[in-house]
Design a protein around this motif. Structure first.
Motif, PDB file in Angstrom:
ATOM      1  N   THR A 556       0.803  -1.228   0.000  1.00 42.58           N
ATOM      2  CA  THR A 556       0.000   0.000   0.000  1.00 42.58           C
ATOM      3  C   THR A 556       0.831   1.270   0.000  1.00 42.58           C
ATOM      4  O   THR A 556       0.322   2.342  -0.320  1.00 42.58           O
ATOM      5  N   SER A 557       2.128   1.182   0.355  1.00 40.72           N
ATOM      6  CA  SER A 557       2.997   2.361   0.359  1.00 40.72           C
ATOM      7  C   SER A 557       3.923   2.401  -0.842  1.00 40.72           C
ATOM      8  O   SER A 557       4.810   3.264  -0.918  1.00 40.72           O
ATOM      9  N   LEU A 579      -2.763   0.658  -5.141  1.00 43.92           N
ATOM     10  CA  LEU A 579      -1.487   1.291  -4.839  1.00 43.92           C
ATOM     11  C   LEU A 579      -1.617   2.804  -5.015  1.00 43.92           C
ATOM     12  O   LEU A 579      -1.123   3.393  -5.976  1.00 43.92           O
ATOM     13  N   ARG A 580      -2.261   3.424  -4.082  1.00 46.44           N
ATOM     14  CA  ARG A 580      -2.567   4.850  -4.201  1.00 46.44           C
ATOM     15  C   ARG A 580      -1.338   5.735  -4.047  1.00 46.44           C
ATOM     16  O   ARG A 580      -1.381   6.916  -4.383  1.00 46.44           O
ATOM     17  N   SER A 581      -0.244   5.185  -3.547  1.00 50.09           N
ATOM     18  CA  SER A 581       0.989   5.967  -3.408  1.00 50.09           C
ATOM     19  C   SER A 581       1.873   5.863  -4.645  1.00 50.09           C
ATOM     20  O   SER A 581       2.917   6.525  -4.718  1.00 50.09           O
ATOM     21  N   LEU A 606       0.308   9.204  -9.527  1.00 55.59           N
ATOM     22  CA  LEU A 606       1.103   8.732 -10.655  1.00 55.59           C
ATOM     23  C   LEU A 606       1.669   9.899 -11.462  1.00 55.59           C
ATOM     24  O   LEU A 606       0.949  10.801 -11.869  1.00 55.59           O
ATOM     25  N   ASP A 607       3.003   9.879 -11.684  1.00 59.74           N
ATOM     26  CA  ASP A 607       3.606  10.892 -12.552  1.00 59.74           C
ATOM     27  C   ASP A 607       4.326  10.284 -13.753  1.00 59.74           C
ATOM     28  O   ASP A 607       4.684  10.999 -14.683  1.00 59.74           O
ATOM     29  N   THR A 608       4.537   8.957 -13.757  1.00 61.88           N
ATOM     30  CA  THR A 608       5.191   8.301 -14.885  1.00 61.88           C
ATOM     31  C   THR A 608       4.524   6.964 -15.153  1.00 61.88           C
ATOM     32  O   THR A 608       4.417   6.132 -14.247  1.00 61.88           O
TER      33      THR A 608
END
Length: 893
Positions: A556-557, A579-581, A606-608
């Motif tokens: 989860t992290s 997987l929110r992180s 998400l950035d990539t």
């Protein structure tokens, strides 16, 4: 901050010792009875009135005001010092009490008119009425108002000028506050009026307008000068270092402050000299050896050059020596034989060569040693491991040789940090795996890019081990469970080895695992670690097969998941949405099939997202619009069938969009709002089925003329419009692309003459105008004289050098430019775009640097995207280049 707090403490202690010589500042047991009624009523009342106006910011902090009550004489209250003969309050210390109060003209503190020492540091005082009563403290000699956060200091300095008896003044502010200013006029007034100053500390006060030569007016009695992080700039006068009483000077973190150390006549009673993160330069003078009282010398990250003077051997009281990140060269002189007090020695990132001087191994008190990033050679002597007090050792990035054994390391019982990475001829031996070595304090063990052939199983008893990096070695085969049993490592890097199997991941608190570029086979490893601890997982570049285990969805992290370049198959698990992180998901170059699931929840981190080179089909999931931080989206080389995703234009952080080699189709509209794709830097939609006129960015079957506005893209390095159906003339405006290095307009239907303006492209090294319908004389001069026939092949109407076909008569010049230098009313492109294309497509990007266009797969684009991704990974990855533990017992920290 640690050094600043220490600085205030040492000044307070120094002043109190001075004050004690004049009069006793605290009662003895025998005179306790006489003190019961010593406190003067009017001053007790002033103190109680002050207490009534204060607030305690942190309730769990014990503070001295608790002892202030009427039942006890005020001379016995915590923080109060009285004159034993007359009962006046002469000292008030409320530092670090976390109290909040006003400091205005009406403050009851100004009723303490006999006050000599005042320390209010590190509290929350304010003065809403912008007025003080400092003039009533005519006897004040010690004033510490550090870290109070006053919003305006002009009036404060005016009040300080009224205290001519001041011996010690500290007006430091917290680093980065930026609102405390001291101009040159007020600084001149300060040094002119306060002629008794012995301690002056103005750390982090903005002194950018103060001329460094003003410091020459400082009193000759000055002992401590703290000007750390003050934005000082210009040339610092070296004469200040020669003030006869100066013991400490801190000019650190004034990046634009230049200067040299005195070359002669330097024998001041210096104890502490801090110049780190400045632009001081030149050679270290031989005269530095005259500072025989020097205890700490910090020249980290300056521009000193040349060799280290042998006179350093005279600094027999030195405890702290830091020459990091300079331009020092030559051999490290063998000058450490008499420096028995030295505990901290760092020559990180210089140009030293030769062997490690043997006298270093006589430093029995040494706890920190860094010689990393030099050109040192030779073996590490066995008696190096007799320095039993070492806690941190850095010898990485040199040319050291030999074998380090477990027996050697086991002698360093206090060792916490060890970095010997990037010594390709240095190996590591288990030295008998049956022996249970103990490393009770070891936390960081870094041996990347050495010559290790076996896993260091002797570390299995290192119960405090946090990070193990043995990447880029020659470890092959299998790592067995017994070799890692007992390790509690959190950061494990085994990348770039020859591992084929890992028996078990028995670590219970893993935070990051890197297994990239090994020979791992079978399925993805099951990690028996705490679900909420894992943050980064890299297993790319192996031979893994099968599907992504559902257990991976329990991390989860997890912030980074990189499984690229394997043979994984099946569908991308829907449960990854848990997987929110997650900020980076890289599944490219595998065999995943089916649709891209709707993984992207609201407020996704998400950035990539890399899904390139799989067998994915269907449309792009519209839930991608939930990824407001998305910067890179790469879904190239799949079987996606969709129209151009205009809806992604609302993602204001999107910089890279790669859709190449799919089945995207239809027209790319020119009617999108101006704010769409506002940050886009690279776009690749090649090898799809897009049609229509060339809009503001790329397409496949483009036709029509090349837009004149391309000439406004003045940061352009690459322009590739090859293999389309473009017609008309080459715009003369392209001659304005002064930075252009590569121009490819081949395989179109361009006609007319080559504009003479293109000869202005002095950086142009690649030109391809082949297979068009161009005619006339090829321009001559500058870069055009360097291009071969291949640049023009397939244009039967061209003539002149370098072609063998001569021009029979002078051709008329190219048409005049059709644009006005100052007119940008028709610009529809962002100015800092660069364009590059491949095959039947076109790519847009930002200032990509030098990129040669290569036919086939555009690896230059792949590398650029990967390089950009590395910047994003840097936000997650921990840096090991220069980890330096704090030294709590010395003055610097």
């Amino acid at each position: 901050m640690g050094r600043l707090i220490w600085f205030s403490q040492i000044l307070c202690l120094s002043f109190m010792l001075l004050q004690f010589r004049v009069q006793s500042s605290s009662p003895s047991q025998s005179s306790l009875d006489s003190l019961l009624h010593l406190c003067r009523p009017e001053e007790r009342s002033a103190l109680l009135d002050f207490k009534s106006t204060t607030n305690v910011v942190l309730n769990d902090v014990s503070h001295g005001l608790e002892t202030w009550n009427k039942s006890i004489d005020c001379c016995l209250w915590e923080g109060i010092t009285c004159d034993m003969t007359k009962g006046h309050v002469i000292g008030l210390d409320l530092s670090r009490q976390r109290i909040e109060a006003d400091l205005t003209t009406n403050s009851s503190l100004f009723r303490l008119e006999k006050l000599q020492s005042l320390n209010l540091a590190d509290n929350y005082f304010s003065y809403p009425n912008l007025s003080f009563g400092f003039q009533r403290w005519k006897s004040l000699t010690y004033l510490n108002l550090a870290y109070l956060g006053f919003p305006d200091n002009s009036l404060l300095f005016n009040e300080v000028f009224l205290l001519p008896k001041l011996v010690s003044l500290d007006l430091s502010i917290s680093p980065g506050s930026g609102f405390f200013h001291l101009d040159n006029i007020r600084f001149q007034m300060l040094v002119h009026n306060l002629t008794e100053l012995r301690f002056l500390i103005l750390n982090s006060v903005n002194m950018s307008l103060v001329v460094p030569s003003s410091l020459l007016n400082l009193t000759s009695s000055l002992e401590y000068l703290g000007l750390r992080d003050c934005l000082l700039q210009g040339n610092f006068p070296s004469q200040v270092f020669q003030l006869p009483s100066l013991q400490l000077i801190d000019l650190s973190s004034n990046n634009d402050l230049r200067g040299n150390l005195p070359q002669s006549n330097w024998s001041s009673p210096f104890k502490y000299l801090y110049l780190s993160d400045t632009s001081f330069l030149g050679e270290l003078p031989h005269s530095i050896g005259n500072l025989k009282f020097l205890e700490e010398l910090d020249l980290n990250n300056c521009q000193f050059s040349g060799s280290i003077p042998k006179s350093l051997a005279n600094l027999t009281k030195i405890t702290y020596l830091d020459f990091d990140s300079n331009l020092l060269q030559g051999s490290i002189p063998d000058v450490f034989g008499k420096l028995h007090n030295l505990t901290y020695l760092s020559f990180f990132s210089n140009c030293f060569s030769g062997e490690i001087p043997t006298s270093i191994f006589n430093l029995t008190s040494l706890s920190f040693l860094s010689l990393s990033s030099n050109k040192l050679s030779g073996s590490i002597p066995s008696f190096f491991f007799d320095l039993v007090n070492l806690t941190s050792v850095g010898l990485s990035s040199n040319n050291l040789t030999g074998t380090i054994t477990a027996t050697m390391l086991s002698k360093l019982v206090y060792l916490e940090y060890l970095d010997l990475s990037n010594n390709s001829l240095l190996s590591l031996s288990n030295n008998g795996t049956s022996i249970n070595y103990s490393f009770p304090n070891l936390q960081y063990f870094l041996f990347s890019s050495c010559n290790i052939h076996k896993f260091p199983s002797f570390l299995r008893k290192a119960e405090r081990l946090q990070e193990l990096d043995i990447s880029k070695n020659k470890i092959s085969g299998q790592i067995h469970k017994w070799e890692i049993e007992g390790m509690s490592v959190k950061y494990l890097n085994l990348a770039y080895n020859f591992l084929t199997d890992i028996d078990s991941f028995g670590f219970g608190n893993l935070v990051a695992v890197d297994l990239r570029s090994n020979l791992l086979q079978a399925s993805l490893p099951i990690l028996s670690t705490t679900w909420d601890s894992m943050n980064q997982l890299y297993i790319s570049g192996n031979n893994l097969i099968g599907e992504i285990p559902s257990s991976y969805c329990n991390f989860t992290s997890l912030g980074v998941l990189v499984l690229a370049n394997n043979s994984l198959r099946g569908k991308i698990p829907e449960c990854l949405r848990n997987l929110r992180s997650l900020s980076i998901l890289d599944l490219r170059m595998n065999k995943f099939h089916g649709k891209i699931p709707n993984l992207f929840v609201t407020n996704s981190n998400l950035d990539t997202l890399h899904l390139d080179g799989n067998q994915l089909e269907g449309i792009l999931p519209r839930s991608l619009v939930n990824c407001s931080n998305l910067e890179i989206l790469d879904v190239g080389n799949n079987n996606l069938n969709d129209t151009f995703p205009h809806w992604l234009g609302v993602l204001t952080e999107l910089k890279v969009l790669i859709l190449r080699a799919n089945q995207f189709h239809g027209a790319i509209s020119n009617s999108m709002p101006a704010f769409y794709f506002s940050q886009l830097r690279i776009i690749d939609v090649a090898q799809n089925d897009f049609t229509g006129l060339l809009p503001n960015f790329s397409s496949n079957q483009f036709h029509g003329p090349i837009p004149e506005e391309l000439g406004e893209l003045n940061s352009l390095l690459i322009l590739n419009l090859s293999h389309n159906s473009l017609n008309g003339q080459i715009p003369s405006s392209l001659g304005k692309l002064a930075e252009l290095e590569s121009l490819d307009l081949s395989s179109n239907k361009l006609e007319g003459m080559i504009p003479e303006q293109l000869t202005n492209l002095t950086f142009l090294s690649i030109l391809n105008l082949s297979h068009n319908e161009l005619v006339g004389h090829i321009p001559e001069g500058k870069q055009f004289n360097t291009f071969s026939n291949d640049s023009y092949i397939g244009n039967f109407g061209l003539c002149g050098f370098p072609l063998t076909k001569k021009c029979h008569e002078e051709e008329p010049g190219a048409p005049a430019s059709q644009f006005d230098e100052e007119d940008d009313s028709t610009i529809v492109f962002e100015r800092k775009f660069a364009l590059a294309g491949y095959g039947c497509g076109l790519v847009l990007g930002l200032s990509l640097g030098y990129i040669a266009f290569i036919t086939g797969k555009p690896w230059w684009l792949v590398k650029k995207v990967e390089k950009y991704q590395q910047k994003l990974l840097g936000r997650c990855n921990r840096s090991n280049k220069k980890r330096k533990p704090k030294t709590p017992t010395n003055a610097r920290r």
